[in-house]
Scaffold this active site. Structure first.
Site, PDB file in Angstrom:
ATOM      1  N   GLY A  46      -2.530  -7.985  21.634  1.00 17.35           N
ATOM      2  CA  GLY A  46      -3.664  -8.896  21.716  1.00 17.35           C
ATOM      3  C   GLY A  46      -3.287 -10.242  21.125  1.00 17.35           C
ATOM      4  CD  GLN A  51      -3.326 -14.142  16.734  1.00 14.18           C
ATOM      5  OE1 GLN A  51      -3.859 -13.586  17.685  1.00 14.18           O
ATOM      6  NE2 GLN A  51      -2.441 -13.545  15.967  1.00 14.18           N
ATOM      7  CB  CYS A  94      -2.119  -9.634  12.320  1.00 21.58           C
ATOM      8  SG  CYS A  94      -2.768 -11.181  12.990  1.00 21.58           S
ATOM      9  CG  LEU A  95       1.495 -10.813  17.312  1.00 24.32           C
ATOM     10  CD1 LEU A  95       1.236 -11.334  18.711  1.00 24.32           C
ATOM     11  CD2 LEU A  95       2.894 -10.211  17.207  1.00 24.32           C
ATOM     12  CG  HIS A 136      -6.870  -7.559  15.053  1.00 20.05           C
ATOM     13  ND1 HIS A 136      -6.118  -7.097  13.983  1.00 20.05           N
ATOM     14  CD2 HIS A 136      -6.246  -8.698  15.454  1.00 20.05           C
ATOM     15  CE1 HIS A 136      -5.125  -7.935  13.756  1.00 20.05           C
ATOM     16  NE2 HIS A 136      -5.166  -8.915  14.635  1.00 20.05           N
ATOM     17  CD  GLU A 137      -6.530  -9.930  19.165  1.00 24.91           C
ATOM     18  OE1 GLU A 137      -6.462 -11.090  18.713  1.00 24.91           O
ATOM     19  OE2 GLU A 137      -5.607  -9.106  19.033  1.00 24.91           O
ATOM     20  CG  HIS A 140      -7.286 -13.471  15.091  1.00 32.04           C
ATOM     21  ND1 HIS A 140      -6.564 -13.949  14.023  1.00 32.04           N
ATOM     22  CD2 HIS A 140      -6.621 -12.360  15.511  1.00 32.04           C
ATOM     23  CE1 HIS A 140      -5.514 -13.171  13.812  1.00 32.04           C
ATOM     24  NE2 HIS A 140      -5.516 -12.191  14.701  1.00 32.04           N
TER      25      HIS A 140
END
Ligand code: GNR
Ligand code: NI
Length: 172
Positions: A46, A51, A94-95, A136-137, A140
């Site tokens: 995702g 990000q 998480c990236l 999670h997204e 963000h």
């Protein structure tokens, strides 16, 4: 289509609340294409626009198990309409928080309303990893990272580690 640099914590942009998209047009579709490329290249399941530094309420996902089968999903202005009181735990990464993982508890089902790649209204009922990924997204989009759910000590240890490491993704 291009791979963008993924911002990493600590970065104040990641704490920004993203803005709603008024209309899904070519500019938004170009952004979604770039986000998908960036997500696959990382690799991740995702990615939220913030990000890569764009504060728009757009997320892309692909939680398909088979790497050879691409099942991209595009969610614009996602809103959680319903979530289960039953919780599930996943080891999240998480990236934007590279190389750090932690067990996070979240509702195990959620219903999300959003606009798709063409700007059409959709309603999706998700469970399992997809439900966790959506939440999670959407976090963000509100400037929230999974480490915010950890104890102050664990969170500060992770941020300290990340601050010492220079993460640079090469933009091709
Ligand atoms: O690639 C990712 N994997 C993942 C695993 C468990 C729970 C959430 C995620 S999302 C993450 C990619 C990412 O950082 N998206 O914002
Ligand atoms: Ni993330």
């Amino acid at each position: 289509m291009s791979v963008k640099t993924i911002l990493t914590e600590p970065n104040i942009l990641l704490r920004q609340v993203s803005e709603s998209v008024e209309k899904v047009g070519d500019e938004e579709r170009k952004l979604m294409d770039d986000m998908l490329d960036t997500m696959y290249a990382a690799p991740g399941i995702g990615l939220a626009a913030i990000q890569i530094g764009i504060p728009k309420r757009i997320i892309v996902m692909d939680t398909s198990r088979d790497k050879n089968i691409k099942e991209p999903m595009y969610l614009v202005n996602p809103v959680i309409k319903n979530k289960n009181s039953e919780k599930t735990t996943y080891e999240e990464g998480c990236l934007s928080v590279p190389d750090q993982f932690a067990e996070i508890e979240r509702p195990n089902m959620c219903e999300v309303a959003y606009l798709d790649y063409l700007g059409n209204k959709q309603l999706l009922k998700a469970n399992g990893l997809l439900a966790t990924c959506i939440q999670h997204e959407i976090d963000h989009l509100e400037g929230i990272l999974f480490i915010d759910y950890l104890s102050k000590l664990k969170k500060s240890m992770i941020i300290k580690k990340l601050s010492k490491t220079k993460y640079n993704r090469i933009v091709v």
